[in-house]
Design a protein around this motif. Structure first.
Motif, mmCIF file in Angstrom:
data_model
loop_
_atom_site.group_PDB
_atom_site.id
_atom_site.type_symbol
_atom_site.label_atom_id
_atom_site.label_comp_id
_atom_site.label_asym_id
_atom_site.label_seq_id
_atom_site.Cartn_x
_atom_site.Cartn_y
_atom_site.Cartn_z
ATOM 1 N N ILE A 102 1.103 -1.213 -0.018
ATOM 2 C CA ILE A 102 -0.061 -0.059 -0.193
ATOM 3 C C ILE A 102 0.942 1.476 0.008
ATOM 4 O O ILE A 102 1.754 1.469 0.723
ATOM 5 N N GLY A 103 0.432 2.032 -1.012
ATOM 6 C CA GLY A 103 1.258 3.424 -0.844
ATOM 7 C C GLY A 103 2.900 3.134 -1.207
ATOM 8 O O GLY A 103 3.634 3.892 -0.857
ATOM 9 N N GLY A 104 3.182 1.984 -2.046
ATOM 10 C CA GLY A 104 4.453 1.839 -2.242
ATOM 11 C C GLY A 104 5.310 1.098 -1.090
ATOM 12 O O GLY A 104 6.539 0.755 -1.297
ATOM 13 N N GLY A 112 -6.012 6.645 -1.379
ATOM 14 C CA GLY A 112 -6.286 7.135 -2.442
ATOM 15 C C GLY A 112 -5.106 6.792 -3.511
ATOM 16 O O GLY A 112 -4.884 6.967 -4.689
ATOM 17 N N ALA A 113 -4.876 5.419 -3.257
ATOM 18 C CA ALA A 113 -3.495 4.679 -3.987
ATOM 19 C C ALA A 113 -3.921 3.137 -4.111
ATOM 20 O O ALA A 113 -4.691 2.639 -3.360
ATOM 21 N N PRO A 114 -3.316 2.463 -5.219
ATOM 22 C CA PRO A 114 -3.814 0.961 -5.268
ATOM 23 C C PRO A 114 -3.390 0.212 -3.942
ATOM 24 O O PRO A 114 -2.419 0.507 -3.486
ATOM 25 N N GLU A 124 -3.447 8.642 2.324
ATOM 26 C CA GLU A 124 -2.238 8.183 1.140
ATOM 27 C C GLU A 124 -2.623 6.590 0.920
ATOM 28 O O GLU A 124 -2.438 6.295 -0.302
#
Length: 281
Positions: free
Chosen positions: A139-141, A173-175, A170
């Motif tokens: 999540i979130g990189g 709003g992210a994959p 964050e």
């Protein structure tokens, strides 16, 4: 005026005495009413909080954290309404107080936009549950195991046991990639052999390795096919299914077992090579 208030009207009782008694009786009545309203408000607020929390406890698919939070919101909202009734009982104009509170809330909201976005994202995460405690996610990189899901932040522990705290805005709003949702996963591996290798022999060696490992599912059937003719090797694509918990260790074990099987069968794993042709002078 004082003479009028002190005028005796019955057995020494004056108008001032009557007014004082009525005023004190009114105050006492308001105090008693306020206490009664407060008691009723606390009872109703506590009952409503327990009911809301109980909904989450009775249904396993609902998140207890969300309903505990909603229960607290319900509790304090009812207390606010009770306070308004108490103030009205004493003749306080609550309309202006509510307007001031609203203006203060707007100012605080503008100052805490980031915090409120994290709060809203936290509610969405808890409500829709794209992941839960113990899931292995990206999540979130960031990759790691979910250790805590709070209203404003989510905590991960990386594979090397480093704590990462991420704002919920964050995350939402992210994959979100969740590796723990499904009980099984497909493992893809590629093994390259030299061009002069007997491809049937190489395939049999790979299938023998697969057949000896009980962690590999037979349904769906394992796939072993020649997938690519590379610059220096013929590449076999291997696809097998396993339990999600076995994925990583199975990948390491199959890689080693295939190398040992190739060595035992005299199957070469080629190194990248380059042929230089020198022109005759």
């Amino acid at each position: 005026m004082n003479d009028f208030m002190n005028t005796e009207i019955f057995n020494g009782t004056t108008i001032g005495d009557i007014i004082s008694v009525e005023w004190l009786a009114g105050i006492a009545g308001n105090v008693l009413a306020a206490i009664l309203i407060l008691i009723v408000t606390l009872i109703v607020a506590g009952w409503a909080k327990r009911r809301v929390i109980g909904v989450g406890e009775r249904h396993e698919h609902l998140d207890d954290t969300l309903f505990s939070f909603l229960g607290n919101i319900t509790y304090y909202a009812i207390l606010v309404f009770g306070l308004v009734f108490i103030l009205n009982r004493f003749g306080v104009q609550t309309a202006s107080i509510i307007a001031v509170i609203g203006a203060m809330g707007l100012a605080v909201g503008l100052a805490l936009q980031g915090t409120l976005s994290n709060f809203a994202a936290g509610v969405m995460i808890i409500a829709f549950r794209p992941f839960k405690l113990g899931d292995f996610v990206v999540i979130g990189g960031e990759m790691g195991t979910v250790k805590d899901i709070a209203i404003f932040t989510t905590e991960l522990a990386t594979t090397d046991n480093v704590k990462i705290v991420m704002p919920n805005a964050e995350i939402w709003g992210a994959p979100i990639t969740n590796y723990s949702v499904y009980p099984t996963r497909r493992l893809d591996l590629t093994f390259g052999v030299s061009y002069d290798t007997d491809l049937k022999k190489a395939e049999e060696a790979i299938r023998d390795v697969i057949g000896r490992d009980d962690r590999i599912h037979q349904e769906p059937e394992p796939l072993v096919k020649v997938a690519n003719l590379g610059d220096s090797s013929v590449d076999f694509e291997v696809r097998v299914w396993c339990d999600s918990a076995d994925y990583l260790t199975l990948k390491f074990d199959l890689t080693r077992a295939a190398k040992e099987a190739f060595d035992a069968g005299g199957i070469d794993i080629p190194f990248p090579t380059r042929t230089l042709v020198q022109a005759a002078e």
